[in-house]
Design an enzyme around this catalytic site. Structure first.
Site, mmCIF file in Angstrom:
data_model
loop_
_atom_site.group_PDB
_atom_site.id
_atom_site.type_symbol
_atom_site.label_atom_id
_atom_site.label_comp_id
_atom_site.label_asym_id
_atom_site.label_seq_id
_atom_site.Cartn_x
_atom_site.Cartn_y
_atom_site.Cartn_z
ATOM 1 N N LYS A 15 -61.649 9.084 -85.153
ATOM 2 C CA LYS A 15 -61.337 7.898 -85.300
ATOM 3 C C LYS A 15 -59.876 7.469 -85.547
ATOM 4 C CE LYS A 15 -62.373 3.872 -88.437
ATOM 5 N NZ LYS A 15 -63.122 3.164 -89.103
ATOM 6 N N ASP A 72 -56.758 -1.339 -90.228
ATOM 7 C CA ASP A 72 -58.128 -1.881 -90.102
ATOM 8 C C ASP A 72 -58.173 -3.015 -91.182
ATOM 9 O OD1 ASP A 72 -60.928 -2.751 -89.833
ATOM 10 O OD2 ASP A 72 -61.539 -0.995 -91.118
ATOM 11 N N LYS A 106 -61.081 -8.174 -94.311
ATOM 12 C CA LYS A 106 -61.260 -7.421 -95.573
ATOM 13 C C LYS A 106 -60.749 -8.177 -96.805
ATOM 14 C CE LYS A 106 -61.340 -2.711 -93.977
ATOM 15 N NZ LYS A 106 -62.751 -2.222 -94.550
ATOM 16 N N ASP A 108 -56.750 4.523 -91.926
ATOM 17 C CA ASP A 108 -57.888 4.762 -91.006
ATOM 18 C C ASP A 108 -57.996 5.271 -89.920
ATOM 19 O OD1 ASP A 108 -60.706 3.945 -91.168
ATOM 20 O OD2 ASP A 108 -60.310 1.835 -90.412
ATOM 21 N N ASP A 141 -65.747 -5.667 -88.928
ATOM 22 C CA ASP A 141 -65.061 -4.537 -89.727
ATOM 23 C C ASP A 141 -66.019 -3.404 -89.615
ATOM 24 O OD1 ASP A 141 -63.602 -3.619 -91.585
ATOM 25 O OD2 ASP A 141 -64.607 -4.500 -93.259
ATOM 26 N N GLU A 200 -65.964 -1.092 -87.223
ATOM 27 C CA GLU A 200 -65.164 -1.132 -85.762
ATOM 28 C C GLU A 200 -65.134 0.434 -85.356
ATOM 29 O OE1 GLU A 200 -63.730 -1.324 -88.541
ATOM 30 O OE2 GLU A 200 -62.386 0.398 -88.400
ATOM 31 N N ARG A 256 -67.232 2.749 -85.446
ATOM 32 C CA ARG A 256 -68.558 3.334 -84.618
ATOM 33 C C ARG A 256 -68.196 2.832 -83.228
ATOM 34 N NH1 ARG A 256 -72.372 0.476 -88.946
ATOM 35 N NH2 ARG A 256 -70.629 1.237 -90.238
HETATM 36 N N1 BES Z 1 -62.430 1.893 -92.338
HETATM 37 C C1 BES Z 1 -63.662 1.331 -92.975
HETATM 38 C C2 BES Z 1 -64.206 2.182 -94.049
HETATM 39 C C3 BES Z 1 -63.311 2.628 -95.035
HETATM 40 C C4 BES Z 1 -63.750 2.217 -96.466
HETATM 41 C C5 BES Z 1 -62.594 3.765 -94.950
HETATM 42 C C6 BES Z 1 -62.773 2.535 -97.430
HETATM 43 C C7 BES Z 1 -61.946 4.320 -96.243
HETATM 44 C C8 BES Z 1 -61.862 3.567 -97.292
HETATM 45 C C9 BES Z 1 -64.674 1.122 -92.094
HETATM 46 O O1 BES Z 1 -64.295 0.484 -90.736
HETATM 47 C C10 BES Z 1 -65.316 -0.289 -92.790
HETATM 48 O O2 BES Z 1 -64.760 -1.345 -92.768
HETATM 49 N N2 BES Z 1 -66.483 -0.110 -92.826
HETATM 50 C C11 BES Z 1 -67.403 -1.214 -93.429
HETATM 51 C C12 BES Z 1 -68.687 -1.194 -92.668
HETATM 52 C C13 BES Z 1 -69.498 -2.310 -93.047
HETATM 53 C C14 BES Z 1 -68.885 -3.379 -92.408
HETATM 54 C C15 BES Z 1 -70.872 -2.231 -92.245
HETATM 55 C C16 BES Z 1 -67.625 -0.749 -94.715
HETATM 56 O O3 BES Z 1 -67.765 0.340 -95.311
HETATM 57 O O4 BES Z 1 -67.721 -1.614 -95.508
HETATM 58 ZN ZN ZN Z 2 -62.457 1.228 -90.152
HETATM 59 MN MN MN Z 3 -63.619 -1.863 -90.882
#
Ligand code: BES
Ligand code: ZN
Ligand code: MN
Length: 531
Positions: free
Chosen positions: A297, A302, A309, A320, A379, A381, A383
């Protein structure tokens, strides 16, 4: 890019009398740095035979006296820093504890020290040496390693990994460090029993540390510098190591129908890219077998997109792309050490931004696989990016297996903290091999579940699936989403959101971007897919 430090190997037997420190001026006209002699000491003042020979009875008595004064007992990863006793061709004597108490105890009697112990020991010594790293190390652990050459090579790797720094944007500190590097770091001698045996193994450590450094630096770079096209250019630099690199641009991705990945990037002024790297190192039968594949990825930043966020900590989202960084670092390591394997590395590079063109919650996109996805939360994204890259890699290369790495969910931090990366797999054998490689390298994995009940959680009212599964089991439903794009290929997904960046400093890593996964996957390849 950061050069890896030069380390020489010499014979322990040739140490006394030591090479005296050079009096000639070093680079910049300054005198050469004072030399440090590093020796090892186990619990209860146990020294190796070569060490005793080197420092003599008098030296040993002196160390004992000094140790008693400060209650230094030789516990693993502790140090006693001394002015060198007269007669040693060194100014400083650094006594490093190697412990032995827990390993020699009754219950753990037959347990050999893990290779990573020696890497950590090397990192610890490097940390103690600091900038004045002009040192001779008598690599003579009181408790002899099972594989002495391997242990010394791991020790050297640990020293290198500790030596990494990212100070490209420190305009004031830089000169001083470069000076130190030119003067001190190039002058490390590790004295071992059989230098020739170590030199063979050390090549591999040099390649691996170079790969780790590449991964760390990519993660540490800010997103205004490292956007998808720039990232692709850095991956193109692997060509000089013999890696074939091709870049898919927007037109190519549109042609392939990669609506999931393209939807993520459409809010950014920076164009998305996919980079395919191939190392065809396989010889003989290996050249004819199917390649193995790694997917990363690479969300260069992000923001969350329209589902934006919160501000606190958002700067961390420059990392990210740690999965993609690992894949690039791994390809470099494999190529530099000329691994006997055919391997594909594929990374999906994009930027998740809000804006007038950004994708909206509720949008439905069509992935390359033909499956449709309702975007509940912009968010989630990562996947979406991986869905198309995973499909492409299976379609095009029919690999033996795929391992993907992604900073995919905050939920994996809730579950496992920063100790383990989450491992999800449809193949027990691949999973076990990965876990074993994690134990040896210290890049640890913990297996998480997959199953039909979790899969149901991402069914959508309007499309084939939705991109979030609700509050519960966030890391599992994310993995479940990825699995819908895996077509029977043995596959493992590593959620490295907790380990790829911001991980706690260790003996072998002081960098924000850890380079997690390079050592792990290099080990996996070396142990099971070469020769
Ligand atoms: N890049 C983030 C996940 C992340 C969080 C990486 C903290 C490193 C540190 C990912 O894209 C994300 O935002 N995931 C969300 C998913 C949710 C919206 C279902 C998350 O983990 O909150
Ligand atoms: Zn992300
Ligand atoms: Mn995200």
């Amino acid at each position: 890019m950061i050069e890896t430090m030069k380390i020489e190997f010499a014979a322990l037997a040739a140490l006394p009398p030591q090479t005296p420190p050079q009096d000639s001026p070093g680079p910049g006209g300054k005198a050469a740095a004072a030399r440090t002699l590093v020796i090892f000491m186990g619990k209860d003042f146990v020294f190796g035979a070569a060490t005793l020979h080197l420092i003599g009875d008098q030296g040993a008595a002196l160390v004992k006296k000094a140790a008693a004064a400060v209650k230094f007992k030789g516990k693993a990863l502790t140090a006693l820093d001394l002015i060198a006793p007269a007669g040693l061709a060194a100014e400083r004597l650094l006594v490093i504890g190697t412990g032995g108490e827990d390993l020699e105890g009754k219950t753990k009697k037959d347990m050999p020290p893990q290779p990573d112990d020696y890497a950590s020991l090397g990192g610890f010594v490097m940390g103690k040496l600091g900038k004045a790293a002009c040192a001779t190390i008598a690599f003579d652990p009181p408790r002899p390693p099972v594989d002495p050459a391997g242990a010394a090579a791991d020790f050297a790797l640990g020293m290198r990994l500790r030596d990494y720094r990212f100070d490209r944007y420190k305009t004031k500190k830089k000169d001083k460090d470069e000076d130190a590097a030119a003067k001190g770091r190039a002058d490390i001698i590790i004295a071992v029993d059989k230098p020739a045996a170590v030199r063979n193994k050390v090549k591999r450590g040099e390649a691996v540390s170079a790969g780790v450094f590449t991964a760390r630096s990519l993660v540490n770079e800010p997103a205004n510098i490292l956007y998808p096209e720039e990232f692709a250019d850095r991956a193109l630099a692997l060509k000089k190591h013999g890696v074939e690199v091709t870049v898919l641009d927007l037109a190519a991705m549109r042609e392939l129908g990669m609506g999931a990945l393209l939807g993520v990037g459409q809010g950014s002024v920076r164009e998305s890219r996919i980079v395919i790297m191939r190392w065809r190192g396989g010889k003989g039968a290996k050249a004819k077998s199917k390649p193995i594949a790694f997917v990363g990825k690479g969300v260069c930043f992000d923001t969350g997109g329209i589902s934006i966020k919160p501000a606190a900590g958002m700067e961390d989202m420059k990392g990210d792309m740690a999965g993609a960084a690992c894949v690039v670092g791994l390809m470099q390591a494999l190529a530099e050490r000329k691994a006997n394997v055919d391997v594909v590395g594929a990374i999906g590079l994009t930027e998740n931004m809000p804006g007038p063109d950004a994708q909206r919650p509720g949008d439905i996109v069509t992935s390359m696989s033909g499956q449709t996805i309702e975007v509940i939360n912009t968010d989630a994204e990562g996947r979406l990016v991986l869905a198309d890259v995973l499909w492409y890699v299976q379609d095009k290369f029919k690999p033996q297996f795929i391992v993907d790495l992604a900073t995919l969910t905050g939920a994996i931090l809730v579950a496992l903290g920063q100790e383990h990366a989450g491992l999800f797999t449809n193949n027990d054998e691949l999973g076990e091999r990965l876990i074993a490689a994690g134990k040896v390298t210290g890049e640890k994995l913990w297996r998480m579940p997959l199953g039909p009940v979790y899969d149901k959680m991402i069914d959508s009212k309007f499309a084939d699936m939705k991109n979030t599964g609700g509050r519960h089991a966030g890391s599992v439903t994310a993995a479940q989403f990825l699995q819908r794009f895996v077509n029977g290929t043995p596959w493992a997904h590593l959620d490295i959101a907790g380990t790829g960046m911001g991980s706690p400093a260790s003996e072998t890593n002081q960098s924000w971007g850890s380079g997690f996964g390079v050592r792990l996957l290099d080990r996996l390849v070396a142990d099971h897919y070469e020769g």
